[in-house]
Design a protein around this motif. Structure first.
Motif, short mmCIF file in Angstrom:
data_model
loop_
_atom_site.label_atom_id
_atom_site.label_comp_id
_atom_site.label_asym_id
_atom_site.label_seq_id
_atom_site.Cartn_x
_atom_site.Cartn_y
_atom_site.Cartn_z
N ASP A 298 0.83 -1.21 -0.06
CA ASP A 298 0.08 -0.24 -0.03
C ASP A 298 1.04 1.15 0.02
O ASP A 298 0.65 2.31 0.82
N ARG A 299 1.74 1.35 -0.95
CA ARG A 299 2.71 2.26 -1.13
C ARG A 299 2.86 2.61 -2.62
O ARG A 299 2.83 1.93 -3.39
N THR A 300 3.36 3.79 -2.87
CA THR A 300 3.55 4.17 -4.19
C THR A 300 4.68 5.06 -4.38
O THR A 300 5.12 5.71 -5.35
N GLN A 301 5.94 4.53 -3.43
CA GLN A 301 7.17 5.18 -3.71
C GLN A 301 7.90 4.80 -5.01
O GLN A 301 7.76 3.71 -5.63
N ASN A 302 8.52 5.73 -5.60
CA ASN A 302 9.40 5.48 -6.74
C ASN A 302 8.58 4.90 -7.98
O ASN A 302 8.87 3.76 -8.67
N ASN A 303 7.27 5.17 -8.11
CA ASN A 303 6.28 4.92 -9.19
C ASN A 303 6.07 3.53 -9.19
O ASN A 303 5.68 2.60 -10.06
N SER A 304 6.06 2.81 -7.79
CA SER A 304 5.97 1.38 -7.67
C SER A 304 4.17 1.16 -7.71
O SER A 304 3.54 2.07 -7.28
N ARG A 305 3.89 -0.03 -8.31
CA ARG A 305 2.43 -0.16 -8.22
C ARG A 305 2.06 -1.70 -7.85
O ARG A 305 3.17 -2.35 -7.83
N PHE A 306 0.99 -2.00 -7.34
CA PHE A 306 0.54 -3.33 -7.18
C PHE A 306 -0.85 -3.63 -7.81
O PHE A 306 -1.78 -2.91 -7.98
N VAL A 307 -0.77 -4.82 -8.59
CA VAL A 307 -1.85 -5.36 -9.21
C VAL A 307 -2.28 -6.64 -8.52
O VAL A 307 -1.75 -7.75 -8.45
N PRO A 308 -3.49 -6.56 -7.86
CA PRO A 308 -4.01 -7.74 -7.19
C PRO A 308 -4.47 -8.99 -7.92
O PRO A 308 -4.49 -8.76 -9.02
N GLY B 211 -0.64 -10.32 -5.11
CA GLY B 211 -0.64 -10.10 -6.11
C GLY B 211 0.88 -9.79 -6.96
O GLY B 211 1.80 -9.87 -6.10
N TRP B 212 0.79 -8.72 -8.01
CA TRP B 212 2.12 -8.42 -8.53
C TRP B 212 2.59 -7.14 -8.25
O TRP B 212 1.73 -6.14 -8.20
N ASN B 213 3.70 -6.86 -8.19
CA ASN B 213 4.32 -5.40 -7.80
C ASN B 213 5.59 -5.14 -8.95
O ASN B 213 6.01 -6.04 -9.52
N ASN B 214 6.07 -4.08 -8.99
CA ASN B 214 7.19 -3.58 -9.86
C ASN B 214 8.08 -2.74 -8.98
O ASN B 214 8.68 -1.92 -9.31
N GLU B 215 8.17 -2.93 -7.62
CA GLU B 215 9.22 -2.52 -6.46
C GLU B 215 10.70 -2.75 -7.20
O GLU B 215 10.73 -3.84 -7.46
N SER C 179 5.83 -2.60 -15.88
CA SER C 179 4.82 -2.94 -15.28
C SER C 179 5.08 -3.89 -14.24
O SER C 179 5.86 -4.50 -14.10
N PRO C 180 4.20 -4.11 -12.96
CA PRO C 180 4.05 -5.22 -12.25
C PRO C 180 4.20 -6.57 -12.80
O PRO C 180 3.54 -6.78 -13.64
N TRP C 181 4.92 -7.41 -12.40
CA TRP C 181 5.14 -8.64 -13.07
C TRP C 181 5.78 -9.80 -11.93
O TRP C 181 6.25 -9.29 -11.05
N ALA C 182 5.77 -10.86 -12.10
CA ALA C 182 6.45 -12.02 -11.54
C ALA C 182 6.91 -13.10 -12.29
O ALA C 182 6.66 -13.36 -13.52
N ALA C 183 7.74 -14.20 -11.78
CA ALA C 183 8.10 -15.28 -12.46
C ALA C 183 8.88 -15.14 -13.71
O ALA C 183 8.71 -15.60 -14.82
N HIS C 184 9.70 -14.01 -13.67
CA HIS C 184 10.42 -13.61 -14.84
C HIS C 184 11.86 -13.87 -14.24
O HIS C 184 12.52 -14.19 -13.05
N THR C 185 13.12 -13.72 -15.12
CA THR C 185 14.33 -14.04 -15.14
C THR C 185 15.37 -13.07 -15.40
O THR C 185 15.27 -12.78 -16.64
N PRO C 186 16.44 -12.71 -14.78
CA PRO C 186 17.37 -11.59 -15.01
C PRO C 186 18.44 -12.32 -15.83
O PRO C 186 18.55 -13.58 -15.82
#
Length: 136
Positions: free
Chosen positions: A84-94, A102-106, A128-135
């Motif tokens: 529940d925060r939006t620092q540095n343009n971060s978002r949360f998608v339930p 849900g997913w975030n982009n922190e 965008s917020p996402w998950a299950a990705h590989t650097p």
């Protein structure tokens, strides 16, 4: 969980376990494996120094990405508990199946010299917020 390495060390952050009664338990802990001594160590971050209301570490999450760069560990995004925060343009998608996860982009940086987490200021439009990705 996500992992990164540098020289003889492997780092593991976060993750998700399912308890005996079926409950989800997310983590935001950071561990280090010394591959020479084959010894695990929990890295306890130095806390404090952040303004009131600003977290001093990443939220609990799984499926994040982590890389090592310039003696720091960089953790991006993931799937986990609501932020529940939006620092540095971060978002949360339930997640449609559960409103509290849900997913975030922190973006977070763990400095291996100071043992502190920080969320760096990054101008522009983050991914965008996402998950299950590989650097890489």
């Amino acid at each position: 969980m996500c992992m990164a390495s540098n020289k003889q060390f492997i780092y593991a952050f976060g993750g998700l376990t399912i308890t005996a009664n079926g409950a989800r338990e997310f983590s935001n802990t950071l561990h280090e494996l010394d591959t020479v001594t084959m010894t695990w160590r929990l890295l306890n971050p130095v806390v404090g120094g952040t303004p009131p209301g600003v977290p001093d570490r990443p939220s609990f999450r799984d499926k994040a990405a982590m890389v090592y760069c310039n003696n720091a560990l960089w953790v991006f995004a993931g799937w986990g508990t609501r932020i529940d925060r939006t620092q540095n343009n971060s978002r949360f998608v339930p997640d449609m199946s559960h409103e509290y996860v849900g997913w975030n982009n922190e973006l977070w940086r763990f400095d291996l010299d100071t043992m502190k987490w920080n969320s760096p200021q990054c101008p522009g439009n983050p991914p965008s917020p996402w998950a299950a990705h590989t650097p890489i």
